[in-house]
Design an enzyme around this catalytic site. Structure first.
Site, PDB file in Angstrom:
ATOM      1  CG  ASP A 177      -2.199   0.862   0.875  1.00  0.00           C
ATOM      2  OD1 ASP A 177      -2.134   1.687  -0.060  1.00  0.00           O
ATOM      3  OD2 ASP A 177      -3.227   0.719   1.560  1.00  0.00           O
TER       4      ASP A 177
HETATM    5  C1  BGC Z   1      -4.923   3.323  -0.074  1.00  0.00           C
HETATM    6  C2  BGC Z   1      -5.038   2.337  -1.208  1.00  0.00           C
HETATM    7  C3  BGC Z   1      -4.897   3.048  -2.522  1.00  0.00           C
HETATM    8  C4  BGC Z   1      -3.551   3.732  -2.545  1.00  0.00           C
HETATM    9  C5  BGC Z   1      -3.248   4.436  -3.848  1.00  0.00           C
HETATM   10  C6  BGC Z   1      -3.672   4.171  -0.195  1.00  0.00           C
HETATM   11  O1  BGC Z   1      -3.670   5.215   0.707  1.00  0.00           O
HETATM   12  O2  BGC Z   1      -4.927   2.643   1.157  1.00  0.00           O
HETATM   13  O3  BGC Z   1      -6.251   1.642  -1.110  1.00  0.00           O
HETATM   14  O4  BGC Z   1      -5.025   2.164  -3.584  1.00  0.00           O
HETATM   15  O5  BGC Z   1      -3.523   4.692  -1.508  1.00  0.00           O
HETATM   16  O6  BGC Z   1      -4.020   5.552  -4.019  1.00  0.00           O
END
Ligand code: BGC
Length: 763
Positions: A299
């Protein structure tokens, strides 16, 4: 030398035309296959890749500068640009639009030594530019076909903008309405959640990933992010094996089996190990037990966060732990690009781990057809034609209507007559053209939703007037993805106007709930009531006109016990996307008969949370004359509205519930459903089971089947469900799947409180 390499690689790439007949290696465990011709090409490529280039494939950067503008000369952006040219970037996120994507792809393909194309990822969560209902709302439709179609449309629109990959679906199961991200998922139930997850993955990926209309999906967040303590974003998760295997894993396992191309790990720690560095999750369960052949992305910055978790002492250790645990691609923490080469060179990390990660990433790039044509998603004319297509709007309207849940309708206040009624519309959200888009709508334009007021104006037989009543958000405060929403908790100065309008109207439609940015990532709330002065406004309006239709717009279950007791009609309208106001007006005027069912329990009060239908019985489930039973002194155990609940403008009755054991661990259930009301309607018939005694205690009810049926007035239909080992068994605390003999209860009906029951016994 450089030229020779380029020629070699070009030949290798040119021979990689997709061959559907070439799937030879298949695993006996499930249907996962690898294309041997692709594997051979990856072998050749891996042989000529330097260590740096391998690490590059494992590095993902956020879109960092206007790729069609001047080249960045200084600072972090310039460094990233240099990395891109050196082949040290394998993927980018948040870049969108054919021009931008093409410009960056061109650098990767034409300026790097090996010319390996980038894969472009984006959070296409509920539509790309044409925003569909938030996923929680869509889940309330229980309509897998339309859910799949919604994802399919989103994929087509995103692919037309040059994208190849969405970070969706979020398939975390959760039980805590405080968590803002409940808006992004399929609700509290693993069975329903798994079905929806598979539908969304099919929608995004289609049957042919290399088509320029499909994109790779990403199952996230692996694992247990939905169980963060007290619903507070990014918090700790500490849950037992039983919950992990029986509740958290099922949707992930199902999409792994269904061929999802990527997984994303999670911000949270799970029982002391941050998910990003969890070998058990990523290597043991996902890649070994489930035979997952795609790749795992971290993530955002979660590899770097291993330091804050107190798990790695610095970024280098974080990179080592994450790669060993099976995180294949690093989203934005730069841990891999900065540390992996030296970790391999000094012998701390085995290069084979990198080879495996790179193989997985290249495999997906091949399957997307990016090697064959890196610009296959980059056609500007197509982008123009596809973006905002009429069909997308029609489908968004269809699913919006199907997502609406009718919670209460006393004295048939709804549907509202189309002629001669004086309608008052009250509430800031009624005139809001952005909040209905919800959160996670990065590519959409603000103010593009049809508001409720606009939806009502399309019906011209009634007089329709609007008064705001009160602001939901303090005027002129900034609202964006990165700011807290400043709710109006004091200003009631506009109540008067709304009250006088309500007084002279026949029906008052009050649109209340949450601002679109009050749910989503980092939007946990410590209360789940109507924010700001809305409850007060509702009670004041009720004093002057009791004919209220309360339309709720929200990204999470809210607690509104006063409204349930007093207000005659309540409609759960979530955040329904671009066609929001049209969908709401059509349902309120009876042009569409609602059929949505809650995918999450609505509690009476926050103190009951986490409240979910498939809980355990406990040793003291009922009152036995005194206080010593499992309860609260000041609140019942009952929800405001149970999981699976939702009304229609007609009524349905259930009878003739037959249950037969037809084979070893195979049970057939049939039930007759009749439309006993006056209009045609749809019903989601739900089947729950309860395994009375087991070696690991079972929930009091578990959803194990559902069917959406449509019936004319007085029409009956008998539907059948089949229960097999998959539905009858469970995982014990060692992660072993068991089907145990004994008595089971079956319940069938229109919600999780269904009382038509029967039993069967497994020998
Ligand atoms: C989120 C993800 C997301 C990623 C990219 C993160 O903060 O938890 O679910 O895909 O950002 O935007």
């Amino acid at each position: 030398m450089r030229k020779i390499l380029l020629i070699f690689v070009t030949i290798a790439f040119c021979s990689c035309k997709k061959s559907n007949t070439n799937y030879q290696t298949s695993d006996a465990m499930n249907n996962i296959t690898v294309d041997t011709s692709i594997e051979r090409k990856i072998d050749s490529l891996l042989k000529i890749m330097t260590l740096e280039e391998k690490v590059g494939q494992m590095n993902q950067y956020n879109g960092f500068w206007d790729a069609t503008g001047p080249v960045p000369k200084k600072g972090n952006q310039a460094e990233k640009y240099e990395d891109l040219k050196k082949g040290l970037v394998g993927s980018m996120l948040n870049v969108r639009g054919v021009k931008q994507v093409k410009a960056l792809q061109k650098i990767a393909v034409e300026e790097t030594r090996l010319g390996i194309p980038l894969i472009f990822g984006f959070d296409v969560i509920h539509g790309f530019k044409t925003i569909a209902p938030i996923p929680l709302a869509e889940s309330a439709s229980w309509d897998l076909e339309i859910i799949e179609k919604s994802a399919k449309n989103a994929a087509e629109e995103a692919a037309a903008a040059g994208l190849n990959w969405t970070f969706a679906p979020m398939i975390d199961i959760y039980r805590d309405a405080r968590w803002g991200r409940v808006m992004e998922g399929g609700g509290e139930d693993p069975y329903l959640g798994a079905k929806i997850a598979v539908a969304r993955v099919h929608g995004f990926q289609g049957d042919d990933l290399s088509s320029s209309k499909t994109i790779a999906a990403c199952a996230k967040h692996f694992a247990a992010y939905g169980f963060i303590e007290s619903g507070r974003e990014y918090n700790t998760v500490d849950i037992g094996t039983s919950t992990l295997y029986n509740t958290v894993f099922p949707p992930f396992k199902e999409v792994a089996d269904a061929g999802v191309k990527t997984f994303m790990n999670a911000f949270n720690e799970l029982n002391g190990i941050p998910a990003t560095a969890d070998t058990f999750l990523q290597r043991e369960i996902l890649k070994k037990d489930w035979n997952f052949k795609g790749f795992v992305i971290s993530d955002w910055g979660s590899i770097g966060e291993l330091v804050s978790h107190g798990y790695a002492k610095d970024l280098k250790k974080a990179a080592e732990l994450a790669v060993k645990a099976g995180s294949d691609m690093d989203m934005e923490s730069s841990a891999y690009v900065e540390e992996l080469v030296s970790l391999v060179e000094e012998g701390t990390v085995d290069e084979k781990l990198l080879d495996d990660a790179v193989r997985r990433i290249l495999r997906v790039k091949y399957e997307l057809g990016l090697f064959e044509d890196p610009y296959r998603y980059c056609n500007e004319q197509n982008e123009q034609e596809v973006t905002g297509k009429k069909q997308f709007h029609e489908d968004a309207l269809d699913i919006a209507k199907k997502s609406i849940v009718l919670l209460k309708n006393e004295n048939d206040l709804l549907p509202i007559k189309k002629q001669g009624v004086k309608v008052a519309i009250i509430g800031a959200l009624a005139n809001d053209k952005t909040s209905p888009l919800g959160n996670w709508r990065l590519a959409a334009k603000e103010g593009t939703a049809i508001s409720v007021v606009e939806g009502f104006q399309k019906y011209d037989g009634n007089s329709v007037n609007y008064a705001k009543g009160a602001d939901l958000v303090i005027p002129n405060t900034e609202i964006s993805m990165v700011q807290e929403v400043q709710v109006n908790t004091t200003d009631t100065s506009e109540f008067g106007e709304a009250l006088s309008l309500a007084k002279k109207s026949d029906v008052v439609v009050m649109v209340l709930g949450e601002h679109g940015m009050q749910s989503g990532e980092a939007r946990s709330r410590s209360t789940i009531d109507l924010p700001g002065v809305q409850q007060q406004l509702l009670e004041e309006v009720y004093k002057v006109n009791k004919n209220i239709v309360l339309v709720l717009m929200n990204g999470r279950p809210l607690a509104f016990p006063w409204a349930k007791e007093h207000v005659p009609a309540i409609v759960e309208a979530w955040q329904l996307g671009v066609e929001s106001g049209n969908a709401i007006a059509q349902v309120l005027y009876g042009d569409y008969n609602p059929s949505g069912k809650l995918p999450m329990t609505f509690p009476k009060s926050l103190g009951q949370v986490p409240l979910y239908y498939n809980h355990k019985n406990t040793g003291r489930p009922v009152r036995d004359g005194n206080v010593f039973w499992s309860h609260y002194s000041d609140e019942t155990n009952e929800p405001l509205y149970p999981f699976g609940y939702g009304l229609s403008y007609t009524q349905f009755s259930y009878d003739n519930l037959n249950v037969n054991v037809v084979g070893e661990n195979e049970v057939q259930v049939s039930v007759k459903i009749t439309n006993t009301g006056k209009v045609k309607g749809k019903e989601v018939a739900q089947l729950y089971i309860h395994d009375e005694y087991a070696s690991v205690t079972r929930p009091i009810r578990e959803l194990k089947g559902f069917e959406l049926i449509e019936l004319e007035p007085r029409e009956s239909k008998t539907i059948e469900f089949k229960l097999t080992e998959k539905e009858l068994g469970f995982y014990n605390n060692k992660g072993e799947f068991l089907v145990e003999p004994g008595k089971f209860n079956v319940f069938v009906g229109g919600d999780s409180k269904a009382d038509l029951t029967n039993t069967f016994t497994l020998k």
